[in-house]
Motif scaffolding. Structure first.
Motif, mmCIF file in Angstrom:
data_model
loop_
_atom_site.group_PDB
_atom_site.id
_atom_site.type_symbol
_atom_site.label_atom_id
_atom_site.label_comp_id
_atom_site.label_asym_id
_atom_site.label_seq_id
_atom_site.Cartn_x
_atom_site.Cartn_y
_atom_site.Cartn_z
ATOM 1 N N GLY A 272 0.823 -1.223 0.000
ATOM 2 C CA GLY A 272 0.000 0.000 0.000
ATOM 3 C C GLY A 272 0.844 1.253 0.000
ATOM 4 O O GLY A 272 0.572 2.201 -0.746
ATOM 5 N N VAL A 273 1.895 1.271 0.838
ATOM 6 C CA VAL A 273 2.791 2.435 0.906
ATOM 7 C C VAL A 273 3.503 2.627 -0.435
ATOM 8 O O VAL A 273 3.653 3.743 -0.922
ATOM 9 N N GLY A 274 3.904 1.508 -1.052
ATOM 10 C CA GLY A 274 4.555 1.558 -2.375
ATOM 11 C C GLY A 274 3.643 2.181 -3.424
ATOM 12 O O GLY A 274 4.056 3.073 -4.184
ATOM 13 N N ILE A 275 2.376 1.738 -3.439
ATOM 14 C CA ILE A 275 1.393 2.278 -4.406
ATOM 15 C C ILE A 275 1.147 3.759 -4.119
ATOM 16 O O ILE A 275 1.070 4.583 -5.033
ATOM 17 N N ALA A 276 1.041 4.105 -2.809
ATOM 18 C CA ALA A 276 0.811 5.513 -2.427
ATOM 19 C C ALA A 276 1.971 6.393 -2.885
ATOM 20 O O ALA A 276 1.766 7.512 -3.368
ATOM 21 N N PHE A 277 3.193 5.871 -2.745
ATOM 22 C CA PHE A 277 4.377 6.638 -3.147
ATOM 23 C C PHE A 277 4.364 6.911 -4.656
ATOM 24 O O PHE A 277 4.609 8.026 -5.110
ATOM 25 N N LEU A 278 4.021 5.871 -5.432
ATOM 26 C CA LEU A 278 3.941 6.030 -6.898
ATOM 27 C C LEU A 278 2.827 7.007 -7.275
ATOM 28 O O LEU A 278 2.984 7.850 -8.155
ATOM 29 N N GLY A 279 1.682 6.886 -6.583
ATOM 30 C CA GLY A 279 0.552 7.786 -6.822
ATOM 31 C C GLY A 279 0.909 9.228 -6.520
ATOM 32 O O GLY A 279 0.518 10.150 -7.248
ATOM 33 N N THR A 280 1.696 9.437 -5.443
ATOM 34 C CA THR A 280 2.134 10.786 -5.063
ATOM 35 C C THR A 280 3.029 11.389 -6.141
ATOM 36 O O THR A 280 2.900 12.561 -6.484
ATOM 37 N N LEU A 281 3.932 10.564 -6.682
ATOM 38 C CA LEU A 281 4.813 11.045 -7.758
ATOM 39 C C LEU A 281 4.002 11.517 -8.964
ATOM 40 O O LEU A 281 4.304 12.537 -9.577
ATOM 41 N N ALA A 282 2.933 10.751 -9.280
ATOM 42 C CA ALA A 282 2.069 11.122 -10.415
ATOM 43 C C ALA A 282 1.308 12.416 -10.112
ATOM 44 O O ALA A 282 1.127 13.269 -10.986
ATOM 45 N N LEU A 283 0.859 12.576 -8.849
ATOM 46 C CA LEU A 283 0.067 13.754 -8.458
ATOM 47 C C LEU A 283 0.892 15.036 -8.429
ATOM 48 O O LEU A 283 0.353 16.127 -8.587
ATOM 49 N N PRO A 288 0.931 19.958 -5.049
ATOM 50 C CA PRO A 288 2.038 19.546 -4.182
ATOM 51 C C PRO A 288 1.597 18.366 -3.308
ATOM 52 O O PRO A 288 0.638 18.477 -2.546
ATOM 53 N N ALA A 289 2.252 17.226 -3.452
ATOM 54 C CA ALA A 289 1.895 16.035 -2.669
ATOM 55 C C ALA A 289 3.167 15.337 -2.217
ATOM 56 O O ALA A 289 4.133 15.260 -2.964
ATOM 57 N N VAL A 290 3.164 14.862 -0.980
ATOM 58 C CA VAL A 290 4.367 14.198 -0.449
ATOM 59 C C VAL A 290 3.969 13.098 0.530
ATOM 60 O O VAL A 290 2.946 13.199 1.205
ATOM 61 N N VAL A 291 4.758 12.001 0.558
ATOM 62 C CA VAL A 291 4.531 10.920 1.533
ATOM 63 C C VAL A 291 5.419 11.210 2.733
ATOM 64 O O VAL A 291 6.640 11.258 2.608
ATOM 65 N N THR A 292 4.818 11.454 3.906
ATOM 66 C CA THR A 292 5.600 11.792 5.103
ATOM 67 C C THR A 292 5.897 10.541 5.925
ATOM 68 O O THR A 292 5.190 9.529 5.827
ATOM 69 N N ALA A 293 6.932 10.635 6.758
ATOM 70 C CA ALA A 293 7.329 9.510 7.626
ATOM 71 C C ALA A 293 6.191 9.151 8.586
ATOM 72 O O ALA A 293 5.948 7.973 8.864
ATOM 73 N N GLN A 294 5.472 10.183 9.072
ATOM 74 C CA GLN A 294 4.351 9.918 10.011
ATOM 75 C C GLN A 294 3.253 9.099 9.332
ATOM 76 O O GLN A 294 2.689 8.200 9.947
ATOM 77 N N ALA A 295 2.974 9.431 8.049
ATOM 78 C CA ALA A 295 1.927 8.705 7.313
ATOM 79 C C ALA A 295 2.317 7.247 7.136
ATOM 80 O O ALA A 295 1.489 6.335 7.292
ATOM 81 N N VAL A 296 3.610 6.996 6.828
ATOM 82 C CA VAL A 296 4.099 5.621 6.650
ATOM 83 C C VAL A 296 4.004 4.862 7.969
ATOM 84 O O VAL A 296 3.527 3.720 8.011
ATOM 85 N N ALA A 297 4.431 5.516 9.067
ATOM 86 C CA ALA A 297 4.378 4.879 10.394
ATOM 87 C C ALA A 297 2.938 4.544 10.770
ATOM 88 O O ALA A 297 2.643 3.452 11.284
ATOM 89 N N LEU A 298 2.017 5.488 10.483
ATOM 90 C CA LEU A 298 0.595 5.267 10.796
ATOM 91 C C LEU A 298 0.043 4.095 9.984
ATOM 92 O O LEU A 298 -0.658 3.230 10.519
ATOM 93 N N ALA A 299 0.406 4.054 8.685
ATOM 94 C CA ALA A 299 -0.075 2.963 7.810
ATOM 95 C C ALA A 299 0.382 1.609 8.334
ATOM 96 O O ALA A 299 -0.410 0.650 8.419
ATOM 97 N N PHE A 300 1.681 1.512 8.720
ATOM 98 C CA PHE A 300 2.200 0.237 9.235
ATOM 99 C C PHE A 300 1.564 -0.119 10.571
ATOM 100 O O PHE A 300 1.222 -1.269 10.824
ATOM 101 N N GLY A 301 1.390 0.908 11.432
ATOM 102 C CA GLY A 301 0.762 0.672 12.742
ATOM 103 C C GLY A 301 -0.641 0.103 12.588
ATOM 104 O O GLY A 301 -1.009 -0.887 13.240
ATOM 105 N N VAL A 302 -1.421 0.724 11.676
ATOM 106 C CA VAL A 302 -2.797 0.262 11.431
ATOM 107 C C VAL A 302 -2.790 -1.147 10.838
ATOM 108 O O VAL A 302 -3.586 -2.010 11.238
ATOM 109 N N SER A 303 -1.863 -1.408 9.899
ATOM 110 C CA SER A 303 -1.775 -2.738 9.259
ATOM 111 C C SER A 303 -1.526 -3.828 10.286
ATOM 112 O O SER A 303 -2.206 -4.858 10.304
#
Length: 330
Positions: A272-283, A288-303
């Motif tokens: 999911g994080v990989g897809i989000a990162f690719l999607g952010t690059l396209a956006l 202006p769109a960026v994947v932050t460390a907090q968002a990645v940590a939250l995604a893994f925590g929830v997973s």
């Protein structure tokens, strides 16, 4: 907003005229800048080329007020505004589409069948999220606009206050000044804080909506993990029986299956994080769109949490199997 459709509707209803601008300009103890403007969608032509544009009739104050720096030529002066001269400043993209490599400064263009002299080209600005693209706009003096488009109407007046502490008082004074010549329902004074509040409310609703969609996805994903783990327990019944027979406690079996469930959801989170990162690059090409460390940590925590929560039932089922029954299972 500045959209042409909204502007066309507002112009028809606007009761603002130059007298209101003068009334606001008198409030010098509160106000440092007063920028009146009107807009008109029209065609602009150079030789055989023609483009659709939004022409903004305004004063030179807009150059600082809306941060429209000029990279070629200059902006029109107060004298040109007062004299209603037919001079025009082009947006970056509009100039590029009409003139290409030719220097537009000093050239004549046709706007709504009338000839204007290009005196400047604005710097490239781009457009904000959902906002207008100022690079396709053209700017002419307000008095010239009134003559050219036969309209004394002013669509909107932008006012800059000298200090944020004076905002409430300034707003009250502006309302009083406008109230002398207009009825209460013929104008409204909106400050940036109100616009920001509205935007935040919209963003809040969007966040709740997206949060709801994410929650449904998590439940669906969690049920999927639970089903896979239940099938896994059934298929590995003999293995569980064998482990219990050689001394594995129910807690160890429980832990094994919980770790497996968490690992499964963790892998899903990684994808999911990989897809989000690719999607952010396209956006990034649009906003202006960026994947932050907090968002990645939250995604893994929830997973991991989803894996553990939905892995409990299959893990308990595995832990509670009778070793004798399990070894006999085929």
């Amino acid at each position: 907003g500045f959209s042409s459709e909204a502007a066309a509707t507002s112009v028809a209803n606007s009761k603002l005229r130059l007298r209101e601008v003068n009334d606001i300009e008198r409030l010098r103890e509160y106000v440092t800048q007063v920028i009146p403007f009107n807009m008109q969608s029209t065609k602009i032509g150079f030789k055989e080329k023609e483009k659709g544009t939004t022409v903004m009739g305004t004063t030179k104050e807009i150059e600082q007020g809306y941060n429209i720096p000029v990279n070629k030529g200059r902006f029109f002066s107060d004298n040109e505004e007062r004299g209603g001269e037919r001079v025009i400043v082009l947006g970056f993209k509009l100039s590029d589409e009409l003139f290409g490599k030719i220097d537009p400064v000093g050239k004549n263009v046709k706007v709504g069948g009338q000839t204007f002299r290009v005196i400047g080209v604005a710097d490239e600005k781009g457009s904000g999220f959902g906002g207008p693209n100022f690079d396709t706009y053209a700017y002419i003096p307000l008095k010239t606009f009134a003559k050219s488009f036969d309209s004394e109407v002013i669509l909107r007046i932008i006012v800059k206050v000298n200090d944020t502490k004076n905002l409430k008082e300034a707003k009250k004074k502006i309302e009083e000044a406008l109230g002398k010549s207009l009825k209460d329902d013929e104008f409204s004074v909106i400050d940036q804080a109100e616009i920001l509040k509205t935007i935040n409310q919209i963003l809040g609703v969007l966040t709740i909506g997206l949060g709801g969609i994410a929650a449904i996805s998590l439940v669906v994903g969690g049920i999927g993990i639970m089903n896979i783990m239940l099938v896994s327990v059934t298929e590995r019944t003999r293995e569980i029986g064998l482990r219990k027979a050689v001394g594995a406690t129910p807690n160890l079996i429980l832990l094994q299956f919980l770790i497996e469930a968490a690992l499964l959801s963790c892998l899903g989170g990684l994808m999911g994080v990989g897809i989000a990162f690719l999607g952010t690059l396209a956006l990034q090409a649009f906003i202006p769109a960026v994947v932050t460390a907090q968002a990645v940590a939250l995604a893994f925590g929830v997973s991991v949490t989803v894996g553990l929560v939905f892995g409990v039932a299959p893990a308990r089922r595995a832990a509670n199997l009778s070793p004798i029954e399990a070894l006999r299972y085929e």
